[in-house]
Design an enzyme around this catalytic site. Structure first.
Site, PDB file in Angstrom:
ATOM      1  N   ARG A   1      -9.324 -16.804   3.829  1.00 38.43           N
ATOM      2  CA  ARG A   1      -9.339 -16.526   5.276  1.00 38.43           C
ATOM      3  C   ARG A   1      -9.944 -17.671   6.072  1.00 38.43           C
ATOM      4  NH1 ARG A   1     -10.541 -10.113   4.685  1.00 38.43           N
ATOM      5  NH2 ARG A   1      -8.355  -9.532   4.635  1.00 38.43           N
TER       6      ARG A   1
ATOM      7  N   LYS B   1       3.398   5.207  -0.715  1.00 32.86           N
ATOM      8  CA  LYS B   1       3.677   6.444   0.013  1.00 32.86           C
ATOM      9  C   LYS B   1       4.647   6.302   1.173  1.00 32.86           C
ATOM     10  CE  LYS B   1      -0.791   8.653  -0.622  1.00 32.86           C
ATOM     11  NZ  LYS B   1      -2.022   8.924   0.114  1.00 32.86           N
TER      12      LYS B   1
ATOM     13  N   GLY C   1      -1.459  -8.004   2.190  1.00 36.79           N
ATOM     14  CA  GLY C   1      -1.951  -7.026   1.221  1.00 36.79           C
ATOM     15  C   GLY C   1      -1.330  -7.155  -0.152  1.00 36.79           C
TER      16      GLY C   1
ATOM     17  N   GLY D   1      -2.589  -4.582   8.186  1.00 37.88           N
ATOM     18  CA  GLY D   1      -2.494  -3.475   9.145  1.00 37.88           C
ATOM     19  C   GLY D   1      -1.875  -3.906  10.463  1.00 37.88           C
TER      20      GLY D   1
HETATM   21  P1  AMP Z   1       1.140   0.179  -0.521  1.00 38.88           P
HETATM   22  O1  AMP Z   1      -0.297  -0.165  -0.225  1.00 38.88           O
HETATM   23  O2  AMP Z   1       1.601   1.446   0.080  1.00 38.88           O
HETATM   24  O3  AMP Z   1       2.071  -0.992  -0.263  1.00 38.88           O
HETATM   25  O4  AMP Z   1       1.189   0.500  -2.068  1.00 38.88           O
HETATM   26  C1  AMP Z   1       0.953  -0.472  -3.047  1.00 38.88           C
HETATM   27  C2  AMP Z   1       0.675   0.224  -4.337  1.00 38.88           C
HETATM   28  O5  AMP Z   1       1.777   1.017  -4.703  1.00 38.88           O
HETATM   29  C3  AMP Z   1       0.439  -0.737  -5.472  1.00 38.88           C
HETATM   30  O6  AMP Z   1      -0.897  -0.640  -5.880  1.00 38.88           O
HETATM   31  C4  AMP Z   1       1.375  -0.257  -6.568  1.00 38.88           C
HETATM   32  O7  AMP Z   1       0.776  -0.160  -7.829  1.00 38.88           O
HETATM   33  C5  AMP Z   1       1.770   1.124  -6.102  1.00 38.88           C
HETATM   34  N1  AMP Z   1       3.068   1.520  -6.615  1.00 38.88           N
HETATM   35  C6  AMP Z   1       4.240   0.888  -6.481  1.00 38.88           C
HETATM   36  N2  AMP Z   1       5.212   1.532  -7.127  1.00 38.88           N
HETATM   37  C7  AMP Z   1       4.663   2.619  -7.698  1.00 38.88           C
HETATM   38  C8  AMP Z   1       5.158   3.682  -8.500  1.00 38.88           C
HETATM   39  N3  AMP Z   1       6.436   3.742  -8.853  1.00 38.88           N
HETATM   40  N4  AMP Z   1       4.287   4.640  -8.866  1.00 38.88           N
HETATM   41  C9  AMP Z   1       2.999   4.577  -8.528  1.00 38.88           C
HETATM   42  N5  AMP Z   1       2.476   3.597  -7.763  1.00 38.88           N
HETATM   43  C10 AMP Z   1       3.296   2.633  -7.356  1.00 38.88           C
END
Ligand code: AMP
Length: 394
Positions: free
Chosen positions: A35, A197, A350, A373
């Site tokens: 950063r 999610k 991220g 974010g």
């Molecule tokens: P996000 O912060 O929503 O972008 O989520 C990122 C996280 O989603 C990472 O830590 C991944 O390990 C997790 N992830 C991606 N694909 C899967 C999956 N099929 N099942 C569980 N976790 C997942």
């Protein structure tokens, strides 16, 4: 919005808001200078122009109180090392002592102020605190994109009290690449969205459907879409309360003629560990007790193919649980496909950034945003107070 290279800063007291929210170990050593490095072009430019440079940042969430472990003092060593130049640290960011020290500054000198969030007025976007910050300078420069989605005294209210305000080069890059992606993109424009999610990314998907030509869905969230479409997804991540929303999003894509791609196969395992037994199966054959943890080879081929003709791609969220080697292939190969497509590629920060770095492909991306974010909220179509404040100044 003006940029730092469009204003006069020689001999001026320049207040530069940066994001030096660096990670630290228990001994107070900075464990990543990423950063700090991100603002070096702006800092060097200001110094070369002969500004008296006052640098301010937040660190952590001290909630308006002095918290010793959240002092910015350890950053002095990092910054002076990167610049090969002396950096003076002040143990506050407002007040008579700070004003006095700044009053003695010469052109080309640097002061780093103590954590802005030690004062409650910072997070409250408080007018009086902003006035105190503004009293320190002649010119305000914002280079802290990562906090642009939160109105704070140092990125919002301050602009009402400083006559000349501008963006630094980091913010300029964010603004320009955002425009390349969302305002007048080269088409076809694709969005590749993954991660855990659906619920975190509804706003994002709804906003993207209005703009993009293709949406590619991977990661854990794909299973909610598959479940909504009637597939059995075993023990894969699934948000039952999002099934309706998932169907509505797909329906909207259909209405808008947006190509909407979901995985056709998956890498599955009985548990999410690096040692687990791993199989590949079609998405309509996921056994009850198994978990889909990555996209499978047929999906990698499908998605890679879909990226071949795109001219711009926005990517947020990994295609699988890339942190574990057996489930990293989908994310890494799609990173390669993005690189090979030759498209302008704009990457959300991220996890996506971490995954691309692990794949060794960071240099092949056009732009990796510094604000997770803030980047997402901007793509969602929200107004970012930090950017809006600068735009208001013309
Ligand atoms: P996000 O912060 O929503 O972008 O989520 C990122 C996280 O989603 C990472 O830590 C991944 O390990 C997790 N992830 C991606 N694909 C899967 C999956 N099929 N099942 C569980 N976790 C997942």
């Amino acid at each position: 919005m003006k940029y730092i290279d469009q204003i006069e800063i020689k001999g001026k007291r320049v207040f530069l808001r940066v994001d030096f929210n660096v990670p630290m170990d228990k001994e107070g050593n900075v464990t990543s200078d990423k950063r700090v490095k991100a603002s070096i072009p702006t800092i060097n430019f200001a110094l070369e122009q002969g500004a008296k440079l006052i640098i301010a940042s937040h660190l952590g969430r001290p909630k308006g109180k002095r918290v010793a472990e959240m002092s910015l003092k350890p950053v002095v060593k990092v910054l002076s090392g990167l610049l090969n130049k002396q950096v003076t640290f002040l143990d506050d960011c407002v007040g008579a002592d700070v004003e006095q020290a700044i009053g003695k500054m010469k052109e080309g000198e640097i002061i780093l102020l103590e954590n802005l969030r030690f004062h409650p007025g910072e997070d409250k976007n408080d007018t009086e605190f902003a006035r105190q910050l503004a009293a320190l300078c002649d010119v305000y420069v914002d280079d802290a994109f990562a906090v642009s989605h939160r109105a704070a005294a140092s990125n919002s209210a301050i602009t009402e009290f400083v006559p000349v305000c501008a963006a630094g080069f980091l913010l300029k890059n964010e603004v320009e690449y955002f425009k390349k992606a969302m305002v007048n993109p080269a088409r076809p424009l694709a969005a590749m969205i993954g991660g855990a999610k659906v619920s975190d990314k509804i706003g994002l998907l709804e906003s993207l459907i209005e703009k993009v030509d293709k949406i590619i869905i991977g990661g854990g969230m794909a299973f909610t879409f598959l479940r909504a479409a009637g597939y059995e997804t075993g023990k894969s991540l699934c948000e039952e309360d999002m099934l309706d929303t998932a169907n509505k999003i797909q329906e909207k894509a259909r209405q808008k003629n947006v190509i909407f791609l979901l995985p056709v196969d998956a890498v599955i395992a009985p548990e999410a560990t690096a040692e687990a037994e791993v199989k590949v199966c079609s998405v309509n054959e996921i056994p009850k007790e198994w978990i889909g943890l990555d996209i499978g080879p047929a999906t990698i081929a499908l998605f890679s193919d879909a990226l071949k003709d795109v001219k711009t791609v926005i990517w947020n969220g990994p295609m699988g649980m890339f942190e574990l080697a057996p489930f990293s292939k989908g994310t890494f190969q799609l990173a390669q496909a993005v690189a090979d497509s030759g498209a302008v590629s704009i990457i959300g920060g991220g996890d996506t950034d971490t995954a691309i770095k692990k794949a060794g492909l960071s240099a092949k991306m056009s732009y990796i945003s510094t604000g997770g974010g803030a980047f997402l909220e901007w793509l969602e179509g929200k107004t970012l107070p930090g950017i809006a404040a600068l735009e208001k100044k013309g």
